[in-house]
Design an enzyme around this catalytic site. Structure first.
Site, mmCIF file in Angstrom:
data_model
loop_
_atom_site.group_PDB
_atom_site.id
_atom_site.type_symbol
_atom_site.label_atom_id
_atom_site.label_comp_id
_atom_site.label_asym_id
_atom_site.label_seq_id
_atom_site.Cartn_x
_atom_site.Cartn_y
_atom_site.Cartn_z
ATOM 1 N N LYS A 206 -10.213 8.735 -57.421
ATOM 2 C CA LYS A 206 -11.421 8.112 -57.976
ATOM 3 C C LYS A 206 -11.083 7.340 -59.241
ATOM 4 C CE LYS A 206 -15.338 10.311 -57.773
ATOM 5 N NZ LYS A 206 -16.463 11.253 -58.008
ATOM 6 N N LYS A 504 -4.033 21.515 -65.520
ATOM 7 C CA LYS A 504 -3.598 20.129 -65.376
ATOM 8 C C LYS A 504 -3.420 19.477 -66.743
ATOM 9 C CE LYS A 504 -5.806 17.722 -62.233
ATOM 10 N NZ LYS A 504 -6.906 17.197 -61.379
#
Length: 540
Positions: A206, A504
């Site tokens: 995205k 992350k």
């Protein structure tokens, strides 16, 4: 706001559980011989037999009352109305709009999003037809014969699962592969025997900044240029599924070949959007449309059927019954179809990323167990792996068995053998085998305890006429709405996933410390510092 565990409906269920908890399925079937005919539901092409569960008609009545008290119907209606029920990200939740037919209206902030969805679907269809027909060629004029989807999470698990499920409907003259793991082995294995001149990459991100996806995408770019030697080749061998035009163009992809999706589509609900471009290339636009119609069919059932006849809601309520009253912590999903080898992987993300939450929608710690652990693999493989634990272990493991009446390929009597196993396993789990029955078979006394089966293990059985794009859409929508139902009962936000972010972010800090040419100053905990130093030393 009253906590769900403090409501009269929850307390009634808790009292009912105490009365029913030690009742055996053998006794339930003896008291109600027609359970198999009465405790079943149909929606679309799906048939659910829930008779082999440790419940009665009173249990279902009480669970339905709990759902109404929790406002499941109101939250469902708010979702379909485009309200921003993803409260932490202030977003609508409209995967149902991805499969809405032309002419239907679903609005977000006063704007009908269905025309936007079909505009993207039309562009995807045009592109897929050109690639499949050979009208779209690579940089050297050669036909595209290989398609590699680069994504992670929902951008990988969804299209990969659906491609494997519908492989029999795909163009077998083309090769389709998927790269998700940032481990370089994943990319190397996917490309090792392919010709770059015949290979198309779909980069699904995205933001076009996802670390794992963009690391793999840059490697794919280098692999392509090493063979074709011209930056202009990128525009013929890469397309993007993204919303970040600037980064897509910077990468070298023509933004005409960028396919959009929206912030009201969660990753794990997205393979029926542009994220499914690889699937559309495989099964064609018509097959993809058939799958969307299957999704929509189940959406309409979920939207309109009363709770008592609502297949996803009943399946979800049965899950709440075991999760919150029996204390079951896992659910096994057991499809008896080799094409569904990746279904459980997909449902793991759908369920555990959605309902693996410990904070309510109001920001308070939950005081009840939420999402279960999902696991399993296709039958009959699992029978020779972990069914031992389900049958004779010490843990209660509710199971969903999924079977198809018509095989994709008639090979001898294989399908009858497969389905005989599907019917036999829930029967064995429900009724077991008593010590008396074992002794009557002449088993030595010392073996009797080892060959006795307690039974009373709960199962659902879902029967489908055949596996097709349509029925796959129905099946996936069934589980999407089951997960929604459970999240609504637990008063959690099933549509964010902050739990994937922290690790992350920390990884982004660590990467330069692994690449540094001189020993970096490390400011982590002592364990992480020691591991980084050891890794650097062993890497030389």
């Amino acid at each position: 706001m009253t906590r769900i565990v403090d409501t009269a409906e929850w307390q009634e269920l808790a009292h009912h559980y105490e009365q029913l908890r030690d009742t055996h399925l053998r006794d339930l079937f003896a008291a109600q011989p027609d359970r198999g005919e009465s405790m079943c539901l149909e929606a679309g092409d799906l048939y659910l037999d829930y008779s082999k569960n440790r419940l009665t008609a009173d249990t279902i009545r009480l669970l339905v009352a709990l759902a109404r008290r929790a406002g499941v119907e109101q939250l469902r209606d708010a979702m379909f109305a485009g309200e921003k029920i993803n409260i932490t990200e202030h977003r609508a939740v409209l995967h149902v709009a991805l499969r809405a037919p032309r002419g239907e209206q679903i609005t977000v902030d006063g704007q009908d999003v269905v025309p936007q969805v079909h505009e993207v679907l039309d562009r995807m269809g045009d592109f897929a037809r050109r690639v499949r027909s050979g009208a779209w060629t690579g940089h050297t004029g050669q036909r595209i014969r290989n398609v590699i989807n680069i994504g992670i999470g929902g951008s990988d698990l969804g299209p990969r699962m659906a491609y494997e499920a519908l492989r029999d409907f795909s163009d077998r003259s083309m090769t389709f592969r998927f790269v998700s793991n940032v481990d370089g082995t994943d990319f190397w294995e996917a490309t090792r025997n392919l010709d770059p001149a015949e290979t198309l990459f779909i980069v699904a991100s995205k933001t076009f900044t996802t670390l794992e996806t963009m690391t793999n995408a840059r490697t794919a770019r280098q692999w392509t240029l090493a063979a074709l030697g011209d930056d202009a080749a990128i525009a013929k061998h890469f397309v993007a599924v993204s919303t970040n035009e600037a980064e897509v163009a910077k990468f070298g992809i023509d933004t005409v070949n960028m396919f959009e999706f929206w912030d009201w589509v969660g990753g794990r609900y997205s393979y029926d959007s542009a994220i499914g471009l690889s699937l559309m290339l495989a099964i064609g636009p018509d097959g993809f449309a058939e799958m969307l119609a299957g999704f929509h069919r189940m959406d309409q059932h979920f939207r309109t059927a009363p709770i008592e006849q609502n297949l996803p809601m009943i399946l979800g309520l049965i899950g709440v019954w075991y999760n919150n009253f029996f204390g079951a912590e896992t659910v096994a999903i057991l499809p008896y179809n080799q094409y569904l080898a990746r279904l459980t992987d997909y449902l793991q993300q759908l369920d555990m990323e959605s309902d693996g939450k410990s904070v309510t929608r109001d920001g308070e710690p939950v005081a009840w167990q939420t999402g279960p652990i999902i696991w399993g693999q296709p039958g009959t493989n699992g029978q020779h792996a972990y069914y031992q634990l389900i049958h004779q272990g010490t843990k209660l493991i509710p199971c969903d068995f999924i079977g198809f009446c018509q095989p994709r390929h008639q090979v001898g009597d294989h399908h009858n053998v497969l389905m005989a196993n599907l019917f036999a396993q829930p029967q064995a789990l429900a009724f077991g085998k008593t010590a008396e029955e074992v002794r009557a078979e002449g088993v030595p006394d010392f073996q009797v305890p080892h060959r006795t089966f307690a039974g009373n293990h709960p199962t659902n059985t879902i029967l489908v006429p055949e596996l097709s794009p349509d029925t796959l859409g129905q099946l996936i929508a069934l589980y999407e709405h089951k997960v929604f139902t459970q999240g609504a009962i637990w008063n959690i936000n099933s549509f964010d996933q902050w739990g994937v972010e922290l690790g992350k972010k920390l990884a982004l800090d660590i990467v330069p410390e692994l690449d540094a040419t001189t020993d970096p100053a490390l400011d982590h905990d002592s364990s992480t510092n020691a591991l980084i130093r050891r890794y650097r030393r062993l890497r030389g």
